[in-house]
Design an enzyme around this catalytic site. Sequence first.
Site, PDB file in Angstrom:
ATOM      1  N   TYR A 186      -5.149   5.547   3.374  1.00 14.55           N
ATOM      2  CA  TYR A 186      -4.557   3.804   3.412  1.00 14.55           C
ATOM      3  C   TYR A 186      -4.606   3.063   4.715  1.00 14.55           C
ATOM      4  O   TYR A 186      -5.121   3.476   5.667  1.00 14.55           O
ATOM      5  CB  TYR A 186      -3.220   4.091   3.029  1.00 14.55           C
ATOM      6  CG  TYR A 186      -2.178   4.591   3.893  1.00 14.55           C
ATOM      7  CD1 TYR A 186      -2.081   4.294   5.130  1.00 14.55           C
ATOM      8  CD2 TYR A 186      -1.297   5.557   3.554  1.00 14.55           C
ATOM      9  CE1 TYR A 186      -1.158   4.830   6.074  1.00 14.55           C
ATOM     10  CE2 TYR A 186      -0.318   5.966   4.446  1.00 14.55           C
ATOM     11  CZ  TYR A 186      -0.489   5.806   5.559  1.00 14.55           C
ATOM     12  OH  TYR A 186       0.591   6.229   6.664  1.00 14.55           O
ATOM     13  N   CYS A 187      -4.717   1.748   4.748  1.00 15.08           N
ATOM     14  CA  CYS A 187      -4.353   0.733   5.724  1.00 15.08           C
ATOM     15  C   CYS A 187      -3.238   0.203   5.383  1.00 15.08           C
ATOM     16  O   CYS A 187      -2.256   0.963   4.919  1.00 15.08           O
ATOM     17  CB  CYS A 187      -5.371  -0.227   5.642  1.00 15.08           C
ATOM     18  SG  CYS A 187      -5.604  -1.336   4.089  1.00 15.08           S
ATOM     19  N   PHE A 188      -2.937  -1.055   5.945  1.00 15.11           N
ATOM     20  CA  PHE A 188      -1.339  -1.600   5.980  1.00 15.11           C
ATOM     21  C   PHE A 188      -1.041  -1.675   4.472  1.00 15.11           C
ATOM     22  O   PHE A 188       0.161  -1.539   4.009  1.00 15.11           O
ATOM     23  CB  PHE A 188      -1.251  -2.537   7.090  1.00 15.11           C
ATOM     24  CG  PHE A 188      -0.032  -3.156   7.070  1.00 15.11           C
ATOM     25  CD1 PHE A 188       1.193  -2.411   7.467  1.00 15.11           C
ATOM     26  CD2 PHE A 188       0.203  -4.475   6.435  1.00 15.11           C
ATOM     27  CE1 PHE A 188       2.363  -2.941   7.318  1.00 15.11           C
ATOM     28  CE2 PHE A 188       1.815  -5.148   6.611  1.00 15.11           C
ATOM     29  CZ  PHE A 188       2.619  -4.091   7.079  1.00 15.11           C
ATOM     30  N   SER A 213      -8.952  -0.458   3.688  1.00 14.21           N
ATOM     31  CA  SER A 213      -8.779   0.620   2.722  1.00 14.21           C
ATOM     32  C   SER A 213     -10.403   0.766   1.968  1.00 14.21           C
ATOM     33  O   SER A 213     -10.872   1.744   2.076  1.00 14.21           O
ATOM     34  CB  SER A 213      -7.898   0.855   1.916  1.00 14.21           C
ATOM     35  OG  SER A 213      -6.808   1.009   2.577  1.00 14.21           O
TER      36      SER A 213
END
Length: 365
Positions: free
Chosen positions: A97-99, A105
């Site tokens: 995941y990213c933010f 992502s």
Amino acid sequence: MPVNMVSASEYRRILVSDHPIMDARAPVEFTKGAFPASRNHPLMEDEERRLVGTCYKQNGQQAAIDLGHSLVTGEIKQQRLDAWQRYFTKHPDAYLYCFRGGLRSKLTQQWLKEAGIDVPFIEGGYKAMRQFLIETIDNAASQNPMLILSGITGSGKTDFLLARNDSVDLEGIAHHRGSSFGRYHEPQPTQINFENALAVALLKHQDSQAKHLLLEDESFLIGRSALPQAFYKGMQQANVVVLEEPMEARLTRLLNEYVHKMHSGYIQRLGEEAGFAAFAEYLALSITGIKKRLGGKQHDEFQAIITNALNIQQSRGDTSAHIEWIELLLSKYYDPMYQYQIDKKAERILFKGDHLAMHQWLDAN
């Protein structure tokens, strides 16, 4: 072509199972807060992220994307990809995941796929999972009745909690025993990491089907970790059980916690000489932390007794002299403070007893 994505409905399963997650956010984001089972292997380092963010604000999304590609290219890109490949070789079932579950992502996923590794990213990213955990904490009191385990200092509340499967160890999560002498060898987590770990522990507790949520009686602050407001309010309204223990057993336990464990921990980390110095500093700082309550004269008396005990310990290897200041600490500070606090909870107390009686009562109720 379908998107390889794990939906938000899977958040609970991911967190309860400690499913491995590769966090593609920048290190500065990860350091502020992450999940217990996540590991940071960023798409962009902190300065790269800052430059891309500035470009986005000034020139829009496409310009920011182009800048990102120009910053993470060639050897830098290959180094990042190598780190990701090592992670997914070790954790082939992991997610990423990213933010927000957006561009970072998708780009990370694309580069991995080009390298022959097909990895799903998590819908909504860190932000949505964090919100899910905040709601978990806010709803904890309504999910399972809280029951507060109180008891005078040295009664062994933490040991008692750890022996049961219906409890959550707040002090263990905070890496602090919640008192002036409560510091651990390792640093406390960030506030966000404390909350995230607490929420995951609560999810696991809910899945255990326990009758109640047993928690140690804590102040709003455990060291510098603050209990979330709604959660703490629930604790303040919950029923209480009181663990009782004779003075001799309390002294033995506190000698082990404050002296033996802390001394050996510092020695293990820092070596004999530096470790003993750090241990002596821990005791000095701990007693100084309650100087205002003790008063200057009594504080100085404590320091003198502690210094004498340290000298005996260092010269003879005998820790028994520490009992004097521990017993004084109980009689002059902890016990009066505890009595004041427990008197305010009198109407909420359901049971009092020693370790065996308490286990039997909790199992039956």
